[in-house]
Design an enzyme around this catalytic site. Structure first.
Site, PDB file in Angstrom:
ATOM      1  N   GLY A 271     -12.674  -3.286   2.815  1.00 24.97           N
ATOM      2  CA  GLY A 271     -13.825  -4.037   3.344  1.00 24.97           C
ATOM      3  C   GLY A 271     -13.399  -5.046   4.401  1.00 24.97           C
ATOM      4  O   GLY A 271     -14.001  -6.113   4.558  1.00 24.97           O
TER       5      GLY A 271
ATOM      6  N   LEU B 223     -13.592  -5.227   7.587  1.00 24.54           N
ATOM      7  CA  LEU B 223     -14.385  -5.540   8.786  1.00 24.54           C
ATOM      8  C   LEU B 223     -15.510  -6.537   8.497  1.00 24.54           C
ATOM      9  O   LEU B 223     -16.298  -6.872   9.380  1.00 24.54           O
ATOM     10  CB  LEU B 223     -14.978  -4.260   9.388  1.00 24.54           C
ATOM     11  CG  LEU B 223     -13.969  -3.183   9.793  1.00 24.54           C
ATOM     12  CD1 LEU B 223     -14.655  -2.059  10.553  1.00 24.54           C
ATOM     13  CD2 LEU B 223     -12.843  -3.767  10.630  1.00 24.54           C
ATOM     14  N   GLY B 224     -15.575  -7.038   7.277  1.00 22.26           N
ATOM     15  CA  GLY B 224     -16.642  -7.977   6.920  1.00 22.26           C
ATOM     16  C   GLY B 224     -16.285  -9.414   7.258  1.00 22.26           C
ATOM     17  O   GLY B 224     -15.287  -9.698   7.923  1.00 22.26           O
TER      18      GLY B 224
ATOM     19  N   ILE C  45     -15.107   1.174   5.300  1.00 28.44           N
ATOM     20  CA  ILE C  45     -15.860   2.426   5.388  1.00 28.44           C
ATOM     21  C   ILE C  45     -16.329   2.672   6.825  1.00 28.44           C
ATOM     22  O   ILE C  45     -16.577   3.812   7.218  1.00 28.44           O
ATOM     23  CB  ILE C  45     -17.055   2.413   4.405  1.00 28.44           C
ATOM     24  CG1 ILE C  45     -17.574   3.820   4.178  1.00 28.44           C
ATOM     25  CG2 ILE C  45     -18.149   1.453   4.870  1.00 28.44           C
ATOM     26  CD1 ILE C  45     -18.591   3.924   3.055  1.00 28.44           C
TER      27      ILE C  45
ATOM     28  N   ASP D  45     -13.240   4.703   2.207  1.00 31.01           N
ATOM     29  CA  ASP D  45     -14.392   4.448   1.333  1.00 31.01           C
ATOM     30  C   ASP D  45     -13.820   4.165  -0.064  1.00 31.01           C
ATOM     31  O   ASP D  45     -13.114   5.016  -0.623  1.00 31.01           O
ATOM     32  CB  ASP D  45     -15.282   5.703   1.326  1.00 31.01           C
ATOM     33  CG  ASP D  45     -16.497   5.544   0.415  1.00 31.01           C
ATOM     34  OD1 ASP D  45     -16.562   4.578  -0.364  1.00 31.01           O
ATOM     35  OD2 ASP D  45     -17.379   6.427   0.489  1.00 31.01           O
TER      36      ASP D  45
ATOM     37  N   TYR E 231     -26.551  -8.151  -7.837  1.00 33.85           N
ATOM     38  CA  TYR E 231     -25.241  -8.524  -7.282  1.00 33.85           C
ATOM     39  C   TYR E 231     -24.465  -9.404  -8.268  1.00 33.85           C
ATOM     40  O   TYR E 231     -23.285  -9.149  -8.556  1.00 33.85           O
ATOM     41  CB  TYR E 231     -25.484  -9.261  -5.952  1.00 33.85           C
ATOM     42  CG  TYR E 231     -24.273  -9.918  -5.348  1.00 33.85           C
ATOM     43  CD1 TYR E 231     -23.259  -9.168  -4.756  1.00 33.85           C
ATOM     44  CD2 TYR E 231     -24.148 -11.315  -5.327  1.00 33.85           C
ATOM     45  CE1 TYR E 231     -22.161  -9.790  -4.173  1.00 33.85           C
ATOM     46  CE2 TYR E 231     -23.062 -11.937  -4.743  1.00 33.85           C
ATOM     47  CZ  TYR E 231     -22.071 -11.175  -4.174  1.00 33.85           C
ATOM     48  OH  TYR E 231     -20.987 -11.791  -3.594  1.00 33.85           O
TER      49      TYR E 231
END
Ligand code: NAD
Ligand code: SER
Length: 317
Positions: free
Chosen positions: A13, A15-16, A40, A58, A146
């Site tokens: 993850g 690129l967050g 992903i 992924d 969440y």
């Protein structure tokens, strides 16, 4: 060589919001080639990610996770891939799948390959019955999907540690404020979006929370320092909070943030138009008791509201 284990670091993850900052900090410490960013999404375009190796991954693809760990000599994973609160309520099945099954795949890899793993939790583990200042140990009854996935992952992490000896560590991050990447899908996003809007030609923002909503927040530099400090802490200094340490930065309301921004940008106008995200924010505590992190791994935040506003405005300009 990385820390105690040797080998390389994988960030999922990446690129967050957090990954963009964390990958750069890890590469500054360990060298670009030692830190493999993955997400992903196929094509990174941020300079913080482009200056080292990137793999399309992924976290639901367990075989590929195992293959990458084996081929790339991975010894540490920072597992950031997730669906955040607001997007999670729009698609609870996807939130459960990525947040819980994705994390279980990473934990299984930890068991198979003897990895050290960082997996973030969140203030969203707390619910309406949590005291306004959230203690480390308190009933966890979140109302959002969440938040439920984050509680599940804390419990799962403890199970993998106790039963299989996997060295899993986590922090209940407050809402994070940063300028290197845009944010989306969260409830605390307003505290980042507002700066982009304030610096736009119109200098106007419609805030999706009401002006008096007090939430625990933290500047990204503090969050990254906390993350790396926790991962560097000796294993025997960590307590039963190891998969979900409370950490505190500061707490403020949208009105208090607006007032601080207006001292620097007097023409800025903010209107309050609460939407469904108000419900999620109302279920979270106002502030966080982080005494256990202070005792176990010497945690202490550094950034207050005035400095954060100065930093955000000067960097986004
Ligand atoms: P983000 O939404 O900005 O980034 C998440 C990244 O995960 C995205 O780049 C997305 O493309 C990727 N992703 C989604 N599904 C994936 C999949 N199946 N496989 C691989 N990658 C996938 O989130 P963030 O703010 O960087 O948060 C990272 C972690 O920190 C999450 O676990 C989040 O719950 C937690 N956290 C964040 C905050 C915050 O304020 N940002 C607060 C508390 C906890
Ligand atoms: N900042 C996150 C969100 O708003 C909380 O984990 O979803």
């Amino acid at each position: 060589m990385i820390g105690r284990e040797g080998g390389r670091i994988l960030v999922t993850g990446a690129l967050g919001q957090i990954g963009t900052d964390l990958v750069q900090s890890l590469r500054d410490i360990y060298g670009s080639d030692m830190v493999i960013a993955s997400d992903i999404r196929e094509k990174p375009n941020h300079p913080c990610i482009l200056n080292g190796p990137y793999i399309n991954l992924d976290v639901l693809d367990k075989d590929r996770i195992f293959q990458i760990i084996n081929d790339q000599n991975i010894k540490i994973i920072y597992h950031l891939a997730a669906i955040l609160s607001a997007r999670g309520e729009e698609n609870p099945e996807l939130c459960e799948l990525i947040n819980v099954e994705g994390t279980r795949n990473i934990f299984d890899a930890g068991r198979e390959f003897g990895l050290r793993i960082f997996t973030p939790s969140s203030i969203a583990v707390f619910g309406p019955d949590t005291p306004k200042k959230a203690p480390q140990v308190t009933p966890l009854n979140p109302t959002t999907k969440y938040g439920m996935t984050k509680v599940e992952c804390e419990i799962l992490g403890m199970m993998y540690y106790q039963k299989y000896g996997v060295d899993i560590r986590g922090i209940r991050y407050p809402g994070l404020i940063s300028w290197k990447s845009p944010v989306s899908g969260g409830t605390t996003d307003y505290a980042v979006d507002i700066f982009h809007a304030a610096l736009s030609d119109e200098s106007k923002y419609d805030c999706f929370l009401n002006g008096d909503t007090r939430l625990p927040m933290m500047y990204m530099d503090d969050a990254i320092r906390a993350t790396i400090s926790l991962m560097d802490a000796p294993i025997d200094s960590l307590s039963s909070a190891r998969c979900g340490y409370n950490i505190s930065g500061l707490s403020f309301t949208p009105k208090e943030l607006v007032s601080e921004i207006k001292k620097r940008l007097p023409d800025f106008v903010c209107n309050y138009k609460p939407d469904i995200r108000q419900n999620y924010a109302d279920s979270w505590p106002d502030s966080i008791d982080d005494q256990v992190s202070r005792n176990d791994w010497n945690w202490q935040s550094r950034f207050g509201l005035e400095t954060i506003v100065d930093e955000m405005i000067s960097n986004l300009k």
